[in-house]
Design a protein around this motif. Structure first.
Motif, mmCIF file in Angstrom:
data_model
loop_
_atom_site.group_PDB
_atom_site.id
_atom_site.type_symbol
_atom_site.label_atom_id
_atom_site.label_comp_id
_atom_site.label_asym_id
_atom_site.label_seq_id
_atom_site.Cartn_x
_atom_site.Cartn_y
_atom_site.Cartn_z
ATOM 1 N N PRO A 60 -21.757 -12.377 41.656
ATOM 2 C CA PRO A 60 -22.893 -12.216 41.913
ATOM 3 C C PRO A 60 -24.032 -13.546 41.676
ATOM 4 O O PRO A 60 -25.421 -13.190 42.657
ATOM 5 N N ASN A 61 -23.486 -14.295 42.043
ATOM 6 C CA ASN A 61 -24.445 -16.105 42.161
ATOM 7 C C ASN A 61 -24.085 -16.090 44.347
ATOM 8 O O ASN A 61 -25.530 -16.775 44.379
ATOM 9 N N ASP A 81 -25.562 -0.671 42.115
ATOM 10 C CA ASP A 81 -24.152 1.473 41.528
ATOM 11 C C ASP A 81 -23.272 0.365 40.731
ATOM 12 O O ASP A 81 -22.463 0.214 41.206
ATOM 13 N N VAL A 82 -23.700 0.712 39.595
ATOM 14 C CA VAL A 82 -22.981 0.799 38.770
ATOM 15 C C VAL A 82 -21.868 1.750 38.800
ATOM 16 O O VAL A 82 -19.968 1.219 38.031
ATOM 17 N N LEU A 83 -21.684 2.769 39.325
ATOM 18 C CA LEU A 83 -20.665 3.445 39.145
ATOM 19 C C LEU A 83 -19.477 3.012 40.705
ATOM 20 O O LEU A 83 -18.461 2.896 39.971
ATOM 21 N N LEU A 84 -20.462 2.465 41.566
ATOM 22 C CA LEU A 84 -19.496 1.695 42.775
ATOM 23 C C LEU A 84 -18.894 0.964 41.956
ATOM 24 O O LEU A 84 -17.328 0.352 42.876
ATOM 25 N N HIS A 85 -19.724 -0.157 41.156
ATOM 26 C CA HIS A 85 -18.677 -1.568 40.286
ATOM 27 C C HIS A 85 -17.736 -0.708 39.669
ATOM 28 O O HIS A 85 -16.607 -1.532 39.678
ATOM 29 N N PRO A 116 -25.547 -15.709 47.443
ATOM 30 C CA PRO A 116 -26.035 -15.376 48.237
ATOM 31 C C PRO A 116 -25.789 -13.954 49.233
ATOM 32 O O PRO A 116 -26.962 -12.887 50.028
ATOM 33 N N ARG A 117 -24.737 -14.218 50.157
ATOM 34 C CA ARG A 117 -24.255 -12.647 50.917
ATOM 35 C C ARG A 117 -24.369 -11.826 49.903
ATOM 36 O O ARG A 117 -24.154 -10.550 51.493
ATOM 37 N N HIS A 118 -24.026 -11.158 48.845
ATOM 38 C CA HIS A 118 -24.182 -10.137 47.407
ATOM 39 C C HIS A 118 -25.484 -9.760 47.729
ATOM 40 O O HIS A 118 -25.667 -8.542 46.680
ATOM 41 N N ALA A 119 -26.382 -10.344 47.985
ATOM 42 C CA ALA A 119 -27.447 -10.309 47.595
ATOM 43 C C ALA A 119 -27.891 -9.114 48.111
ATOM 44 O O ALA A 119 -27.974 -9.000 49.629
ATOM 45 N N HIS A 120 -28.956 -7.772 47.204
ATOM 46 C CA HIS A 120 -29.233 -6.848 47.461
ATOM 47 C C HIS A 120 -27.715 -5.827 48.596
ATOM 48 O O HIS A 120 -28.271 -5.034 49.413
ATOM 49 N N ALA A 121 -26.573 -6.199 48.031
ATOM 50 C CA ALA A 121 -25.554 -5.720 49.332
ATOM 51 C C ALA A 121 -25.019 -4.614 48.849
ATOM 52 O O ALA A 121 -25.478 -4.063 47.755
ATOM 53 N N GLY A 160 -30.055 -5.540 38.962
ATOM 54 C CA GLY A 160 -28.960 -6.086 39.855
ATOM 55 C C GLY A 160 -29.071 -7.615 40.843
ATOM 56 O O GLY A 160 -29.064 -7.036 41.706
ATOM 57 N N HIS A 161 -27.766 -7.665 41.427
ATOM 58 C CA HIS A 161 -27.862 -8.970 42.632
ATOM 59 C C HIS A 161 -27.803 -8.144 43.671
ATOM 60 O O HIS A 161 -28.609 -8.041 44.487
ATOM 61 N N SER A 162 -26.738 -6.489 43.978
ATOM 62 C CA SER A 162 -26.249 -6.216 44.690
ATOM 63 C C SER A 162 -27.594 -4.526 44.683
ATOM 64 O O SER A 162 -28.304 -5.175 44.089
ATOM 65 N N ASP A 163 -27.234 -3.868 45.209
ATOM 66 C CA ASP A 163 -27.596 -2.689 44.514
ATOM 67 C C ASP A 163 -27.431 -1.859 43.333
ATOM 68 O O ASP A 163 -28.524 -1.121 43.069
#
Length: 157
Positions: free
Chosen positions: A64-65, A39-43, A67-72, A34-37
């Motif tokens: 998701p596009n 975490d399907v549950l927190l999403h 870049p501020r949220h990459a690996h968030a 995924g783009h962030s970490d």
């Protein structure tokens, strides 16, 4: 006044990433792509809160596009959703969520996941219910290609 929101999410498995569910690192993996970490549950919980408060969805607030949220850290998504809900007069009543995964076996992690979500949300652990289910070999989750979560939240004024 009360409102109920529902959220769901699914991410493909990725053996090269670390599995994070409910803000808890689970070493057994597989991880999720995924783009962030991812975490399907927190999403799912974040989406349920935003939905109950009629504030859009997670993709609107955290595209998701972007870049501020990459690996968030998805805990930040949940904190933001709760802050936005509180700003419009809503208080979290409870969370009930289910994680669907074939592996790893999640039962040993559920108490820690509940504690972590309660800490992130600033609520008593008694308001957090987390369950884990398999898909009995059916669909992408059942084949081990994905992990999914669904969450229901109650907000009240």
């Amino acid at each position: 006044m009360i409102r109920v929101g529902i959220g769901e999410d699914i991410h493909p498995t990725d053996d090269s990433r670390t599995l994070i569910l409910g803000g808890v690192i689970i070493e057994e993996g597989p991880g999720l792509r995924g783009h962030s970490d991812a975490d399907v549950l927190l999403h799912a919980i974040t989406d349920a809160i935003l939905g109950a408060a009629a504030l859009g969805d997670i993709g609107h607030h955290f595209p998701p596009n972007d870049p501020r949220h990459a690996h968030a850290d998805s805990a930040d998504f949940l904190r933001t959703a709760l802050r936005l809900a509180r700003q419009t007069g809503w208080t979290l009543g409870n969370i009930d969520a289910t994680i669907r995964a074939e592996r790893p076996r999640l039962a040993p992690y559920i108490p820690h996941i509940r504690e972590r979500i309660a800490a992130i949300a600033g609520v008593d652990i008694s308001t957090i219910s987390i369950k884990a289910k398999t898909s009995e070999g059916l669909d992408a989750v059942g084949r081990g290609e994905a992990i999914a979560a669904i969450a229901v939240v109650l907000l009240h004024q």
